[in-house]
Every structure is written in C-alpha cells, then in structure tokens.
Design a protein around this motif. Structure first.
Motif, short mmCIF file in Angstrom:
data_model
loop_
_atom_site.label_atom_id
_atom_site.label_comp_id
_atom_site.label_asym_id
_atom_site.label_seq_id
_atom_site.Cartn_x
_atom_site.Cartn_y
_atom_site.Cartn_z
N GLY A 268 99.71 -51.85 -10.49
CA GLY A 268 100.39 -52.61 -9.45
C GLY A 268 101.16 -53.80 -10.00
O GLY A 268 102.20 -54.19 -9.47
N ALA A 269 100.65 -54.37 -11.09
CA ALA A 269 101.31 -55.51 -11.73
C ALA A 269 102.46 -55.06 -12.63
O ALA A 269 103.12 -55.89 -13.26
N GLY A 270 102.70 -53.74 -12.69
CA GLY A 270 103.80 -53.22 -13.49
C GLY A 270 103.51 -53.18 -14.97
O GLY A 270 104.45 -53.24 -15.79
N LYS A 271 102.22 -53.08 -15.35
CA LYS A 271 101.84 -53.12 -16.76
C LYS A 271 101.20 -51.79 -17.19
O LYS A 271 100.07 -51.74 -17.67
N GLU A 272 101.92 -50.71 -17.02
CA GLU A 272 101.42 -49.38 -17.39
C GLU A 272 100.99 -49.32 -18.85
O GLU A 272 100.06 -48.59 -19.22
N GLY A 273 101.67 -50.11 -19.69
CA GLY A 273 101.35 -50.10 -21.12
C GLY A 273 99.99 -50.67 -21.44
O GLY A 273 99.50 -50.51 -22.57
N GLU A 302 100.64 -62.70 -4.48
CA GLU A 302 101.31 -62.00 -3.39
C GLU A 302 100.45 -60.89 -2.79
O GLU A 302 100.72 -60.45 -1.67
N ASN A 303 99.43 -60.43 -3.53
CA ASN A 303 98.68 -59.27 -3.07
C ASN A 303 97.16 -59.43 -3.02
O ASN A 303 96.50 -58.78 -2.21
N TRP A 304 96.59 -60.31 -3.88
CA TRP A 304 95.15 -60.32 -4.05
C TRP A 304 94.56 -61.72 -4.12
O TRP A 304 93.56 -61.95 -4.79
#
Length: 323
Positions: A268-273, A302-304
């Motif tokens: 969700g944070a855009g850190k697939e790596g 924003e989400n958690w």
C-alpha cells in the motif's frame, strides 16, 4: 456511548503501563467523546496509565459483574475468537464486538460477537465470508500511534537491522538470525520462560543485542537508531503493528512474501521492493542496500493513523448500539 473495553487475560503490569500502540491511542481518542472504561484480569486494583485508567478485576463472575455494573451500551474485546469471557458476557445481552488480533477466524466463541473489527483486508474477506452464513458483520479498524511513532531527527543510525516481536516460532527468529548474520542487529519482544526459548537464544548466540519487552517510547528510539527494520514473521498473523510503526517513522521495513498480512501495508505504501522471499541470502543482500530518504509516513497518516482507527471503531460501535 458507554464502552466497556476488555483485555481478558492475566495482567502484566509493566506491559500494560507501556501499552501505547495504535489501539491504546485510539481508545484515548474515543474516551474524549464517550465514556470508555478499560478492564483486564488480575488481582483487584487500578492502573494509572498515561492515557486512561485501567481496572484490574479477578476473572470469571467478578469481571462480568463489574462490567455489568458499569452498564455499558456496548462491549469491545481485544483478542481472538476464543476469548473465555465472551460466552459469559453474552448473557448480559449487551451488543459485543471483537478487535480481532490475529490467528484463527473460526474460533469457538466467534458466535458471541455481533461485529468483528479486523486489521487487514485478508481478515476482512475471511470474516465477510463467515458473515454471509451467520449475519455477523465485519469492518476494518486498525492503525498506529503516529503521535508517538515519528522520526527522531537527530538520532544517528547505530544498527544495521532489528526486529520487534514476541519470541515465538512463527516470527521466524532463526530466519532473522541467518539473514542478519555478520551485521549489527537487535531483537526485542516478550520472552517466554517455559517454551520457545530458542527464539531468543539463536540471536544471542549470533551476538545480537537481545532485549525483552520494551516500552513504546524506548522502541521508538531503537527504531530511529536502525537503518532497516526486518520482519520475518510468516502468514500466521501479527507483526502488522511493527510494520506500521516503521512506516510511520519513515524507516525501511523488509517483509516476507509469504505473509499476506505484513505485505498489505508495504504494498500500500508503494514499496514492492521491500517484499522479499524468506531466503537468508536474498534478505542479507537487501539489508546491505542504502534505501536513501524514505517518506512512508504520509501513507500511514492518510490511511492508518490513530484518528482513522478511532473513527472506524466509533462508527462500528454506534451501529451496534442503534440495532
């Protein structure tokens, strides 16, 4: 609302006093708008926590009687679907909800609850499927204490990596130890004296700094002194709090691809790596990388955040009271 909140297990006073995760912060926020009373099991006393007062009550009928005397509109229990007081409290005919803490969704006392709050999409889907048969509703309510877990700007990085988790088998401390071998590393968590001692003995033998359960404040500073957090927990559940705490502090956190819980927030944070196979060699190489400046805190805010957590709990509990 009058909300009775329950941890129905034997209290550990140091752990209770240092309890400042997202749930504790969300309850503090709720208590500003509603009459919230917290109960735990143990020898009768009161615990003066920084956020609220906690009533310690002997388990069984005494606990049920004390909750009944409070006359709540709704009861909220934290734990899994096997909580022993759920059937006793159900007899009070007061709407009851569960903050599901992980583990098996199909626990024996699942039927006692009118609503289930879950931490992640994985559990949401599992409980919604059950709800199609039972009518028990489910929603997501989770987050971290962003007011506490935020960057410590002047703290220098001392450790290459670390992990905060109870010393139990499914946290895979053996995998952590092999992956961080040769690096400066720490571990911290609840230590069992009668079982699974190998979980903290392995990192001790490797020469890591091995610590017991720490206060939230101490943990925040330990995180800040660490280059990259490593969470080797498997899909059994848990460690989601640790991941959100790290993301809230702009700390790179590596999680395992076979954990559908921890990966949800990293993805969700855009850190697939940062999602890796549970392979010591691959993980070790990832720990050696410089991840540069990280800004995952924005995603958490924003989400958690604890504010989102409190709002989600409030919305769900109000619906129960209106039924």
């Amino acid at each position: 609302m009058r909300i009775a909140f329950l941890h129905d297990w034997e209290v550990c006073h140091p752990q209770e006093l240092s309890w400042k995760d997202g749930l504790a912060s969300a309850l503090r926020l709720l208590s500003k708008k509603h009459d919230v009373k917290l109960f735990v099991c143990g020898e009768a006393t009161l615990i003066k926590h920084d956020y609220f007062t906690i009533e310690v009550t002997p388990e069984g009928d005494s606990l049920v009687d004390n909750i009944k005397a409070f006359n709540p509109d709704v009861i909220l229990i934290w734990g899994d679907c096997t909580r022993p007081h759920a059937p006793l409290l159900q007899k009070l005919k007061i709407p009851m909800a569960l903050c599901f803490a992980g583990g098996e969704p199909y626990g024996a006392n699942y039927h006692c609850f009118s609503h289930i709050f879950v931490e992640s999409d994985v559990y949401l889907k599992a409980f919604q499927k059950l709800g199609e048969l039972t009518g028990i509703t489910t929603s997501v309510a989770f987050g971290t204490n962003t007011e506490l877990f935020k960057p410590v700007e002047k703290q220098k990085k001392i450790f290459d990596t670390g992990m905060a988790a109870t010393y139990c088998d499914w946290k895979r401390y053996g995998l952590f130890t092999k992956s961080a071998s040769g690096l400066s590393a720490w571990t911290a968590g609840w230590m069992y004296e009668d079982h699974e001692r190998y979980c903290y003995e392995e990192p001790q033998d490797e020469g890591f700094l091995v610590l017991p359960h720490l206060s939230a404040e101490a943990l925040r500073h330990l995180y800040a002194a660490t280059k990259t957090l490593l969470v080797t927990s498997d899909r059994t559940g848990g460690s989601q709090r640790t991941v959100l705490e790290a993301l809230s502090m702009n700390l790179p956190v590596l999680v395992m691809s076979d954990s559908d819980k921890t990966t949800e927030y990293v993805r969700g944070a855009g850190k697939e790596g940062w999602i890796l196979p549970p392979d010591p060699k691959v993980i070790h190489e990832a720990l050696m990388k410089d991840y540069g400046e990280v800004n995952t805190r924005k995603y958490v805010l924003e989400n958690w955040s604890e504010f989102i957590y409190a709002n989600a709990l409030e919305e769900g509990l109000l619906k129960l009271c209106q039924k």
